[in-house]
Write an enzyme that holds these catalytic residues in place. Sequence first.
Site, PDB file in Angstrom:
ATOM      1  N   TYR A  18      -7.253  -6.424  -9.726  1.00 35.41           N
ATOM      2  CA  TYR A  18      -6.032  -7.037 -10.273  1.00 35.41           C
ATOM      3  C   TYR A  18      -6.335  -7.682 -11.630  1.00 35.41           C
ATOM      4  O   TYR A  18      -5.643  -7.418 -12.625  1.00 35.41           O
ATOM      5  CB  TYR A  18      -5.490  -8.070  -9.284  1.00 35.41           C
ATOM      6  CG  TYR A  18      -4.412  -8.949  -9.864  1.00 35.41           C
ATOM      7  CD1 TYR A  18      -3.183  -8.417 -10.265  1.00 35.41           C
ATOM      8  CD2 TYR A  18      -4.608 -10.322 -10.031  1.00 35.41           C
ATOM      9  CE1 TYR A  18      -2.189  -9.228 -10.815  1.00 35.41           C
ATOM     10  CE2 TYR A  18      -3.621 -11.134 -10.574  1.00 35.41           C
ATOM     11  CZ  TYR A  18      -2.423 -10.577 -10.959  1.00 35.41           C
ATOM     12  OH  TYR A  18      -1.442 -11.379 -11.503  1.00 35.41           O
TER      13      TYR A  18
HETATM   14  N1  LIG Z   1       3.100 -15.977  -9.177  1.00 35.50           N
HETATM   15  C1  LIG Z   1       1.918 -16.283  -9.719  1.00 35.50           C
HETATM   16  O1  LIG Z   1       1.283 -17.295  -9.365  1.00 35.50           O
HETATM   17  C2  LIG Z   1       1.316 -15.413 -10.792  1.00 35.50           C
HETATM   18  C3  LIG Z   1       0.073 -15.768 -11.295  1.00 35.50           C
HETATM   19  C4  LIG Z   1      -0.492 -14.983 -12.303  1.00 35.50           C
HETATM   20  C5  LIG Z   1       0.184 -13.896 -12.800  1.00 35.50           C
HETATM   21  N2  LIG Z   1       1.384 -13.550 -12.274  1.00 35.50           N
HETATM   22  C6  LIG Z   1       2.072 -12.387 -12.847  1.00 35.50           C
HETATM   23  O2  LIG Z   1       3.408 -12.739 -13.132  1.00 35.50           O
HETATM   24  C7  LIG Z   1       4.269 -11.618 -12.932  1.00 35.50           C
HETATM   25  C8  LIG Z   1       5.363 -11.967 -11.963  1.00 35.50           C
HETATM   26  O3  LIG Z   1       4.767 -12.359 -10.727  1.00 35.50           O
HETATM   27  P1  LIG Z   1       5.608 -12.839  -9.480  1.00 35.50           P
HETATM   28  O4  LIG Z   1       4.849 -13.917  -8.817  1.00 35.50           O
HETATM   29  O5  LIG Z   1       7.020 -13.059  -9.874  1.00 35.50           O
HETATM   30  O6  LIG Z   1       5.475 -11.536  -8.565  1.00 35.50           O
HETATM   31  P2  LIG Z   1       6.584 -10.700  -7.784  1.00 35.50           P
HETATM   32  O7  LIG Z   1       5.852  -9.686  -6.985  1.00 35.50           O
HETATM   33  O8  LIG Z   1       7.503 -11.630  -7.057  1.00 35.50           O
HETATM   34  O9  LIG Z   1       7.386 -10.012  -8.953  1.00 35.50           O
HETATM   35  C9  LIG Z   1       7.047  -8.781  -9.515  1.00 35.50           C
HETATM   36  C10 LIG Z   1       8.258  -7.872  -9.403  1.00 35.50           C
HETATM   37  O10 LIG Z   1       7.918  -6.659 -10.054  1.00 35.50           O
HETATM   38  C11 LIG Z   1       8.405  -5.587  -9.269  1.00 35.50           C
HETATM   39  N3  LIG Z   1       7.541  -4.428  -9.542  1.00 35.50           N
HETATM   40  C12 LIG Z   1       6.250  -4.240  -9.168  1.00 35.50           C
HETATM   41  N4  LIG Z   1       5.805  -3.057  -9.620  1.00 35.50           N
HETATM   42  C13 LIG Z   1       6.844  -2.494 -10.308  1.00 35.50           C
HETATM   43  C14 LIG Z   1       7.012  -1.291 -11.001  1.00 35.50           C
HETATM   44  N5  LIG Z   1       6.027  -0.381 -11.080  1.00 35.50           N
HETATM   45  N6  LIG Z   1       8.220  -1.031 -11.572  1.00 35.50           N
HETATM   46  C15 LIG Z   1       9.225  -1.924 -11.497  1.00 35.50           C
HETATM   47  N7  LIG Z   1       9.128  -3.091 -10.844  1.00 35.50           N
HETATM   48  C16 LIG Z   1       7.939  -3.370 -10.261  1.00 35.50           C
HETATM   49  C17 LIG Z   1       8.335  -6.053  -7.837  1.00 35.50           C
HETATM   50  O11 LIG Z   1       9.260  -5.374  -7.009  1.00 35.50           O
HETATM   51  C18 LIG Z   1       8.625  -7.537  -7.968  1.00 35.50           C
HETATM   52  O12 LIG Z   1       9.995  -7.799  -7.742  1.00 35.50           O
HETATM   53  C19 LIG Z   1       3.350 -10.483 -12.472  1.00 35.50           C
HETATM   54  O13 LIG Z   1       3.001  -9.720 -13.589  1.00 35.50           O
HETATM   55  C20 LIG Z   1       2.151 -11.204 -11.908  1.00 35.50           C
HETATM   56  O14 LIG Z   1       0.998 -10.400 -11.961  1.00 35.50           O
HETATM   57  C21 LIG Z   1       1.970 -14.289 -11.287  1.00 35.50           C
END
Ligand SMILES: NC(=O)c1ccc[n+]([C@@H]2O[C@H](COP(=O)([O-])OP(=O)(O)OC[C@H]3O[C@@H](n4cnc5c(N)ncnc54)[C@H](O)[C@@H]3O)[C@@H](O)[C@H]2O)c1
Length: 334
Positions: free
Chosen positions: A154
């Site tokens: 990741y």
């Molecule tokens: N939540 C955290 O603590 C955190 C920490 C570090 C980084 N991030 C990053 O922030 C972003 C948002 O994270 P989040 O917590 O809201 O996660 P999340 O999984 O709730 O949101 C990601 C969304 O992207 C959609 N998705 C995934 N792959 C896809 C694709 N190929 N095409 C279209 N849609 C797709 C999923 O259905 C989901 O709704 C991500 O990039 C994640 O890696 C989050």
Amino acid sequence: MTVLVTGAAGFIGYHVAERLLSMGEEVVGVDNLNTYYDVTLKQGRLDQLARHPGFRFHKLDVSDREAVGAVVAANPGLDRIVHLAAQAGVRHSLIDPWSYIQSNVMGHLVVLEVARHLPKLRHLVYASTSSVYGANRELPFRETDRVDTPISLYAATKRADELMSHSYAHLFSLPQTALRFFTVYGPWGRPDMACYSFARAIVAGEPITLYEGGELRRDFTYVDDIVAGVVGALAVPPDGRVLAENVGEGASPWARIMNIGNHRSEKVIDLVRLLEESLGRKAIIRTAPRPDVDVPETFAAVDKIGGLTGFSPSVRLSEGVPRFVAWFRKWHAV
Ligand SMILES: NC(=O)c1ccc[n+]([C@@H]2O[C@H](COP(=O)([O-])OP(=O)(O)OC[C@H]3O[C@@H](n4cnc5c(N)ncnc54)[C@H](O)[C@@H]3O)[C@@H](O)[C@H]2O)c1
């Protein structure tokens, strides 16, 4: 003008879209609504967004270049992109590595290509992660630290995104900002993350597993603070002047990377105690050694984003957890 928000049905994407809409922006949201976690929750977030007349949604995969290209072509007013769609979670990257490459690497390339061909593009803001710091020991984590030793696939995909973005910034003067999020929690949160999964287990009377007895530390960041940082960063694109904060010979003035965290490193056991208090139930705790994909501690230096946008996280864990629990009780009717 219009903002494209990828991952709009996701935890952070939903909150960012909601804020932009309430500021009077038009938002085009895309998401593939995959089944990594409960799709009802993703649909619930979309139902909230659908109440805004300025919101439009397209179910698509960001790695599908024709589909993304068609949405962009149909929305000539698009001038900013907030790219949050990704396969998230460090542990799941041991189970399904393929989805990380498909969504996070191929998906990022598609977004870069679309951005590059958008004549009006002012700014592409995209999600990176604190996980890029790997097992770095020096705290707090700073944007100038070395980040070439990821300890999960990741993290490797997210670092790859930063590097791909740099090349596009250099080649095409594409203004971009990567935001390295630190453990985000709050209402409408992600069921696979500690805050939500512990709450569920506590309510169900099931045991929770704490690594090293809950002594690991995380910089837990409340989602409203994250949203303020994302929206603040979106408003100040790199303008091509050499960025004082860019380090390294040859760094593009169009590519910026910033931490976005709470600037407080707290023990996971303290999160559990706050959840117990808010839920009025004791957790059944099992302890286990830290898995190889998990880091002992995260802690964000936030002076860079603070200096640029005025970002100043204001919600402490002791305030954020009860707010999360209030939403959790309503959503799960407990
Ligand atoms: N939540 C955290 O603590 C955190 C920490 C570090 C980084 N991030 C990053 O922030 C972003 C948002 O994270 P989040 O917590 O809201 O996660 P999340 O999984 O709730 O949101 C990601 C969304 O992207 C959609 N998705 C995934 N792959 C896809 C694709 N190929 N095409 C279209 N849609 C797709 C999923 O259905 C989901 O709704 C991500 O990039 C994640 O890696 C989050």
